[in-house]
Design a protein around this motif. Structure first.
Motif, PDB file in Angstrom:
ATOM      1  N   TRP A  49       0.819  -1.229   0.050  1.00  0.00           N
ATOM      2  CA  TRP A  49      -0.164  -0.028  -0.089  1.00  0.00           C
ATOM      3  C   TRP A  49       0.781   1.306  -0.074  1.00  0.00           C
ATOM      4  O   TRP A  49       0.340   2.424   0.552  1.00  0.00           O
ATOM      5  CB  TRP A  49      -0.861   0.061   1.249  1.00  0.00           C
ATOM      6  N   ALA A  50       2.033   0.988  -0.513  1.00  0.00           N
ATOM      7  CA  ALA A  50       2.831   2.431  -0.719  1.00  0.00           C
ATOM      8  C   ALA A  50       3.288   2.965   0.810  1.00  0.00           C
ATOM      9  O   ALA A  50       3.541   4.103   0.805  1.00  0.00           O
ATOM     10  CB  ALA A  50       2.731   3.415  -1.342  1.00  0.00           C
ATOM     11  N   ASP A  51       3.069   2.169   1.824  1.00  0.00           N
ATOM     12  CA  ASP A  51       3.393   2.530   3.013  1.00  0.00           C
ATOM     13  C   ASP A  51       2.468   3.651   3.438  1.00  0.00           C
ATOM     14  O   ASP A  51       2.970   4.630   4.376  1.00  0.00           O
ATOM     15  CB  ASP A  51       4.826   2.888   3.256  1.00  0.00           C
ATOM     16  N   ASN A  52       1.251   3.559   2.899  1.00  0.00           N
ATOM     17  CA  ASN A  52       0.302   4.818   3.309  1.00  0.00           C
ATOM     18  C   ASN A  52      -0.960   4.446   3.713  1.00  0.00           C
ATOM     19  O   ASN A  52      -1.635   3.590   3.159  1.00  0.00           O
ATOM     20  CB  ASN A  52       0.102   5.517   1.778  1.00  0.00           C
ATOM     21  N   ARG A  53      -1.186   4.644   5.044  1.00  0.00           N
ATOM     22  CA  ARG A  53      -2.457   4.267   5.573  1.00  0.00           C
ATOM     23  C   ARG A  53      -3.895   4.556   4.833  1.00  0.00           C
ATOM     24  O   ARG A  53      -4.504   3.914   5.222  1.00  0.00           O
ATOM     25  CB  ARG A  53      -2.254   4.420   7.126  1.00  0.00           C
ATOM     26  N   LEU A  54      -3.975   5.794   4.193  1.00  0.00           N
ATOM     27  CA  LEU A  54      -4.929   6.090   3.874  1.00  0.00           C
ATOM     28  C   LEU A  54      -5.249   5.358   2.248  1.00  0.00           C
ATOM     29  O   LEU A  54      -6.271   4.897   2.232  1.00  0.00           O
ATOM     30  CB  LEU A  54      -4.950   7.547   3.248  1.00  0.00           C
ATOM     31  N   TYR A  55      -4.076   4.672   1.899  1.00  0.00           N
ATOM     32  CA  TYR A  55      -4.350   3.855   0.674  1.00  0.00           C
ATOM     33  C   TYR A  55      -4.598   2.370   1.200  1.00  0.00           C
ATOM     34  O   TYR A  55      -5.583   1.794   0.833  1.00  0.00           O
ATOM     35  CB  TYR A  55      -2.940   3.557   0.002  1.00  0.00           C
ATOM     36  N   TYR A  56      -4.405   1.979   2.499  1.00  0.00           N
ATOM     37  CA  TYR A  56      -4.562   0.935   3.033  1.00  0.00           C
ATOM     38  C   TYR A  56      -6.089   0.770   3.663  1.00  0.00           C
ATOM     39  O   TYR A  56      -6.956  -0.049   3.152  1.00  0.00           O
ATOM     40  CB  TYR A  56      -3.560   0.796   4.228  1.00  0.00           C
ATOM     41  N   GLN A  57      -6.604   2.112   3.923  1.00  0.00           N
ATOM     42  CA  GLN A  57      -7.966   2.216   4.243  1.00  0.00           C
ATOM     43  C   GLN A  57      -8.674   2.109   3.149  1.00  0.00           C
ATOM     44  O   GLN A  57      -9.898   1.272   3.330  1.00  0.00           O
ATOM     45  CB  GLN A  57      -8.107   3.633   4.921  1.00  0.00           C
ATOM     46  N   GLU A  58      -8.769   2.671   2.072  1.00  0.00           N
ATOM     47  CA  GLU A  58      -9.421   2.608   0.717  1.00  0.00           C
ATOM     48  C   GLU A  58      -9.199   1.168   0.235  1.00  0.00           C
ATOM     49  O   GLU A  58     -10.318   0.643  -0.411  1.00  0.00           O
ATOM     50  CB  GLU A  58      -8.866   3.425  -0.134  1.00  0.00           C
ATOM     51  N   TRP A  59      -7.980   0.556   0.178  1.00  0.00           N
ATOM     52  CA  TRP A  59      -8.013  -0.965  -0.062  1.00  0.00           C
ATOM     53  C   TRP A  59      -8.873  -1.733   0.766  1.00  0.00           C
ATOM     54  O   TRP A  59      -9.564  -2.673   0.264  1.00  0.00           O
ATOM     55  CB  TRP A  59      -6.545  -1.405   0.241  1.00  0.00           C
ATOM     56  N   LEU A  60      -8.823  -1.630   2.024  1.00  0.00           N
ATOM     57  CA  LEU A  60      -9.768  -2.369   2.943  1.00  0.00           C
ATOM     58  C   LEU A  60     -11.339  -1.927   2.404  1.00  0.00           C
ATOM     59  O   LEU A  60     -12.003  -3.001   2.594  1.00  0.00           O
ATOM     60  CB  LEU A  60      -9.649  -2.108   4.370  1.00  0.00           C
ATOM     61  N   LEU A  61     -11.708  -0.995   2.225  1.00  0.00           N
ATOM     62  CA  LEU A  61     -13.005  -0.455   1.721  1.00  0.00           C
ATOM     63  C   LEU A  61     -13.392  -1.198   0.664  1.00  0.00           C
ATOM     64  O   LEU A  61     -14.545  -1.857   0.492  1.00  0.00           O
ATOM     65  CB  LEU A  61     -13.145   0.883   1.505  1.00  0.00           C
ATOM     66  N   LEU A  62     -12.585  -1.407  -0.451  1.00  0.00           N
ATOM     67  CA  LEU A  62     -12.847  -1.842  -1.833  1.00  0.00           C
ATOM     68  C   LEU A  62     -12.767  -3.427  -1.590  1.00  0.00           C
ATOM     69  O   LEU A  62     -13.651  -3.976  -2.299  1.00  0.00           O
ATOM     70  CB  LEU A  62     -11.749  -1.132  -2.761  1.00  0.00           C
ATOM     71  N   HIS A  63     -12.104  -4.138  -0.743  1.00  0.00           N
ATOM     72  CA  HIS A  63     -12.031  -5.421  -0.335  1.00  0.00           C
ATOM     73  C   HIS A  63     -13.172  -5.844  -0.093  1.00  0.00           C
ATOM     74  O   HIS A  63     -13.707  -6.782  -0.307  1.00  0.00           O
ATOM     75  CB  HIS A  63     -10.686  -5.737   0.426  1.00  0.00           C
ATOM     76  N   CYS A  64     -13.652  -4.934   1.028  1.00  0.00           N
ATOM     77  CA  CYS A  64     -15.096  -5.512   1.742  1.00  0.00           C
ATOM     78  C   CYS A  64     -16.367  -5.331   0.610  1.00  0.00           C
ATOM     79  O   CYS A  64     -17.184  -6.315   0.434  1.00  0.00           O
ATOM     80  CB  CYS A  64     -15.394  -4.455   2.865  1.00  0.00           C
ATOM     81  N   ARG A  65     -16.074  -4.364  -0.191  1.00  0.00           N
ATOM     82  CA  ARG A  65     -17.015  -3.992  -1.375  1.00  0.00           C
ATOM     83  C   ARG A  65     -17.084  -5.432  -2.228  1.00  0.00           C
ATOM     84  O   ARG A  65     -18.108  -5.688  -2.728  1.00  0.00           O
ATOM     85  CB  ARG A  65     -16.856  -2.994  -2.107  1.00  0.00           C
ATOM     86  N   LEU A  66     -15.791  -5.818  -2.799  1.00  0.00           N
ATOM     87  CA  LEU A  66     -15.757  -6.940  -3.405  1.00  0.00           C
ATOM     88  C   LEU A  66     -16.253  -8.274  -2.760  1.00  0.00           C
ATOM     89  O   LEU A  66     -16.889  -8.866  -3.669  1.00  0.00           O
ATOM     90  CB  LEU A  66     -14.182  -7.183  -3.972  1.00  0.00           C
ATOM     91  N   GLN A  67     -16.016  -8.382  -1.590  1.00  0.00           N
ATOM     92  CA  GLN A  67     -16.613  -9.541  -0.885  1.00  0.00           C
ATOM     93  C   GLN A  67     -17.868  -9.268  -0.819  1.00  0.00           C
ATOM     94  O   GLN A  67     -18.755 -10.490  -1.260  1.00  0.00           O
ATOM     95  CB  GLN A  67     -16.262  -9.532   0.462  1.00  0.00           C
ATOM     96  N   PHE A  68     -18.708  -8.115  -0.499  1.00  0.00           N
ATOM     97  CA  PHE A  68     -20.075  -8.119  -0.544  1.00  0.00           C
ATOM     98  C   PHE A  68     -20.743  -8.616  -2.086  1.00  0.00           C
ATOM     99  O   PHE A  68     -21.581  -9.277  -2.189  1.00  0.00           O
ATOM    100  CB  PHE A  68     -20.619  -6.680  -0.248  1.00  0.00           C
TER     101      PHE A  68
END
Length: 260
Positions: A105-124
């Motif tokens: 996540w380029a060592d960026n916690r905001l990118y990590y946050q967005e990644w988690l959001l999109l991962h949850c959306r994918l799961q749904f």
């Protein structure tokens, strides 16, 4: 000039202009929000970035900017994931998320946050998710930038787009977990936040369409079909005008379901 992150550009521009955080943020955002932006604790929208830079008398044509190649690739990778999910290209979205994870996540916690959001959306969207796991993950995701948020009272918070998307998904998962009152509580507050926000109209209307989908599902669950039909149909027409294909498809289905 060296390439900086957006938060550093704002801070440098403010200092060069000789402005305090209170002076720069007046009428644009709260001083507390500006402080969180400058320290990298919060994301900043294009509109807010431009308004802050204009007040500081600085150029803003370089936004967004990156401090590494990984940052550049993660930023645009996340945008591609959103496009894939809107088009229901779930395998492509999964592959792109995997690439971003391998870049840490380029060592960026905001990118990590967005990644988690999109991962949850994918799961749904996959139809195979554990709603409880998704709900818990989304709460953890929200707490990255809002560790003390109260889901029952957040309408006064200056929320980022990612935080609004996360809260929308939390409301949806609450509905699937048989917590309709929490779902409704979040949806009502999100509408209030969006209506008073300074997001660009096109961004605001898309987020309102996503909230309308959740709200319509809630109303169907409450067997209030007439109100659900009115909401779904009016939101569907706005989505058609704005060419939001993803919510348009779902709102059209919900309109038909309400009619049935």
């Amino acid at each position: 000039m060296p390439v900086h992150n957006a938060n550093l550009l704002i801070r440098d521009a403010r200092i060069k202009a000789g402005l305090t955080q209170e002076q720069l943020s007046e009428g644009i955002c709260t001083p507390q929000a500006l402080s969180r932006i400058e320290t990298g604790m919060a994301n900043v929208s294009h509109v807010t970035f431009q308004a802050l830079m204009e007040r500081a008398g600085a150029q803003y044509g370089r936004f967004p900017v990156f401090n590494s190649r990984d940052g550049f690739e993660c930023f645009y990778g996340l945008k591609r994931v959103r496009l894939y999910l809107d088009a229901w290209q779930l395998l492509s979205a999964y592959d792109e998320l995997d690439k971003i994870e391998k870049k840490n996540w380029a060592d960026n916690r905001l990118y990590y946050q967005e990644w988690l959001l999109l991962h949850c959306r994918l799961q749904f969207l996959s139809g195979r998710c554990s709603h409880q796991l998704n709900y818990d993950t989304l709460l953890d995701t929200l707490h990255i930038t809002r560790p003390n948020i109260d889901l029952s009272d957040f309408r006064e918070c200056l929320l980022s787009q990612n935080e609004i998307h996360i809260l929308t998904l939390i409301a949806q998962e609450a509905l699937y977990l048989d917590m309709p009152s929490l779902c409704r509580q979040i949806s009502v507050q999100l509408i209030s936040c969006l209506e008073s926000s300074t997001f660009a109209l096109i961004e605001k209307e898309r987020m309102l369409a996503d909230v309308a989908i959740v709200d319509t599902k809630y109303l169907i669950g409450m067997e209030d079909y007439s109100t659900a039909l009115e909401l779904a149909d009016s939101s569907r027409k706005k989505a058609a005008v704005n060419a939001y294909d993803a919510p348009l498809i779902e709102l059209t289905f919900l309109t038909g379901l309400c009619c049935h």
